[in-house]
Design an enzyme around this catalytic site. Sequence first.
Site, PDB file in Angstrom:
ATOM      1  N   ARG A 128      12.971 -41.161  23.233  1.00  0.00           N
ATOM      2  CA  ARG A 128      11.858 -40.231  23.391  1.00  0.00           C
ATOM      3  C   ARG A 128      11.356 -40.317  24.825  1.00  0.00           C
ATOM      4  O   ARG A 128      11.763 -41.193  25.568  1.00  0.00           O
ATOM      5  CB  ARG A 128      10.749 -40.543  22.371  1.00  0.00           C
ATOM      6  CG  ARG A 128      10.481 -42.044  22.307  1.00  0.00           C
ATOM      7  CD  ARG A 128       9.077 -42.450  22.192  1.00  0.00           C
ATOM      8  NE  ARG A 128       8.232 -41.874  23.198  1.00  0.00           N
ATOM      9  CZ  ARG A 128       8.085 -42.387  24.421  1.00  0.00           C
ATOM     10  NH1 ARG A 128       8.734 -43.458  24.829  1.00  0.00           N
ATOM     11  NH2 ARG A 128       7.268 -41.813  25.283  1.00  0.00           N
ATOM     12  N   GLY A 129      10.425 -39.402  25.150  1.00  0.00           N
ATOM     13  CA  GLY A 129       9.991 -39.291  26.537  1.00  0.00           C
ATOM     14  C   GLY A 129      10.872 -38.248  27.203  1.00  0.00           C
ATOM     15  O   GLY A 129      12.111 -38.278  27.041  1.00  0.00           O
ATOM     16  N   ALA A 130      10.250 -37.308  27.910  1.00  0.00           N
ATOM     17  CA  ALA A 130      10.978 -36.127  28.393  1.00  0.00           C
ATOM     18  C   ALA A 130      12.258 -36.449  29.176  1.00  0.00           C
ATOM     19  O   ALA A 130      13.336 -35.943  28.840  1.00  0.00           O
ATOM     20  CB  ALA A 130      10.024 -35.257  29.208  1.00  0.00           C
ATOM     21  N   ASP A 178       5.585 -33.428  29.687  1.00  0.00           N
ATOM     22  CA  ASP A 178       6.806 -32.936  29.037  1.00  0.00           C
ATOM     23  C   ASP A 178       7.245 -31.585  29.583  1.00  0.00           C
ATOM     24  O   ASP A 178       8.425 -31.224  29.505  1.00  0.00           O
ATOM     25  CB  ASP A 178       6.601 -32.852  27.523  1.00  0.00           C
ATOM     26  CG  ASP A 178       6.548 -34.246  26.941  1.00  0.00           C
ATOM     27  OD1 ASP A 178       5.473 -34.885  27.019  1.00  0.00           O
ATOM     28  OD2 ASP A 178       7.588 -34.730  26.458  1.00  0.00           O
TER      29      ASP A 178
HETATM   30  O1  MRU Z   1       6.881 -37.446  21.561  1.00  0.00           O
HETATM   31  P1  MRU Z   1       7.252 -38.275  22.754  1.00  0.00           P
HETATM   32  O2  MRU Z   1       7.044 -39.731  22.551  1.00  0.00           O
HETATM   33  O3  MRU Z   1       8.653 -37.946  23.234  1.00  0.00           O
HETATM   34  O4  MRU Z   1       6.242 -37.815  23.892  1.00  0.00           O
HETATM   35  C1  MRU Z   1       6.371 -38.365  25.170  1.00  0.00           C
HETATM   36  C2  MRU Z   1       5.300 -38.000  26.109  1.00  0.00           C
HETATM   37  O5  MRU Z   1       4.434 -37.210  25.817  1.00  0.00           O
HETATM   38  C3  MRU Z   1       5.383 -38.601  27.488  1.00  0.00           C
HETATM   39  O6  MRU Z   1       4.106 -38.777  28.021  1.00  0.00           O
HETATM   40  C4  MRU Z   1       6.168 -37.654  28.411  1.00  0.00           C
HETATM   41  O7  MRU Z   1       7.398 -37.320  27.842  1.00  0.00           O
HETATM   42  C5  MRU Z   1       6.390 -38.242  29.754  1.00  0.00           C
HETATM   43  S1  MRU Z   1       7.623 -39.517  29.728  1.00  0.00           S
HETATM   44  C6  MRU Z   1       7.921 -39.988  31.319  1.00  0.00           C
END
Ligand code: MRU
Length: 351
Positions: free
Chosen positions: A60-62, A243
């Site tokens: 997870r994380g963009a 994201d």
């Molecule tokens: O649902 P997730 O855990 O994938 O959400 C992630 C986020 O909102 C992060 O803040 C975002 O992707 C930035 S990661 C460098």
Amino acid sequence: MSASSPSFPANSAPAAVSWQGEEKGLLQLLDQTLLPAEMRLIDCDTVEKVWEAIKMLRVRGAPAIGIAAAYGVVVSQRSRADREAAQSATKYLATSRPTAVNLFWALKRMQAILDGNQDQATLTAELLAEARAIHAEDREMCHAIGRNGADLIDNHSTLVTHCNAGGLATAEYGTALSVIFTCQDQGKQIEVFADETRPLWQGSRLTAWELQQRNIPVTVICDSMAAHVMQTRKVDAVIVGADRITARGDAANKIGTYSLAVNAKHHGIPFYVAAPSSTFDLDLVDGKDIPIEQRNASEVVAPYDTTLAPADVSVYNPAFDVTPAELITALVTEKGVVQQPTEEKVRAHLA
Ligand code: MRU
């Protein structure tokens, strides 16, 4: 899904995303749904497993989602090394999660390799090289974001962050957390309040864990406590990841980020968004046009199989919200800093 559970030395974690082997290799992920209780690596040797891992937030994380999806296209070549297999994997992986634009950005790069390939015999090698390039570039961008953002943070600062924008969410180091890690590398003393980040606790499970691993003082708070902390304690800045960021600087990030930005504005606290250029969607201007992922009700009312609400109660579970550019003090990218973002400034910054 096949899983391996090797033991890791104390205070060291494997990479969130890695490619094992060469052209017939596989994608290995650190299963983030189990952290911090358990460090388990999962082997994704089919496209379906990669899709499931993205959908269920094992990765997870963009930026990490984009890297995993790029390798997912390479995984498609294990069973049948041909163009159609890669083509259908590209389309399928794009259906896993809708908000983080890095997913579509990475798949577009893989599609360009498919479109440009002249020789079936070299296709898998070209796809793997591109996925590795996406991975390596993200590592570089994260370190540059850290250097650019650290200039905004004074020694002895106390920061608030939300969700997890650390090494787990990227190739390495993170975006918002990269700024904090770079401050530490520079010898600055930084303390962090980490919002727990309901409903999936990326803040308490992942951010607090990453900060502890680096001996950065961190205090976990419930999301609803952030305004009180700003009112009663010294908070010097808020820093979060994103994201998807539109051309005028509206930024989608984990649900709860918008209220943090409103609270920061009320208390006169700078609000920084740190993200690589792969997180910008210049086809969109108004943040209202960013697709917001809606997730299963059980995440809110029955997490970890614990009943927390009456049966059949109505539930609303948007995974992200959008912070309008006017609430953002500055955007931090690998290219530098955009103060008080506007469409003109963002387009010029990324040109
Ligand atoms: O649902 P997730 O855990 O994938 O959400 C992630 C986020 O909102 C992060 O803040 C975002 O992707 C930035 S990661 C460098």
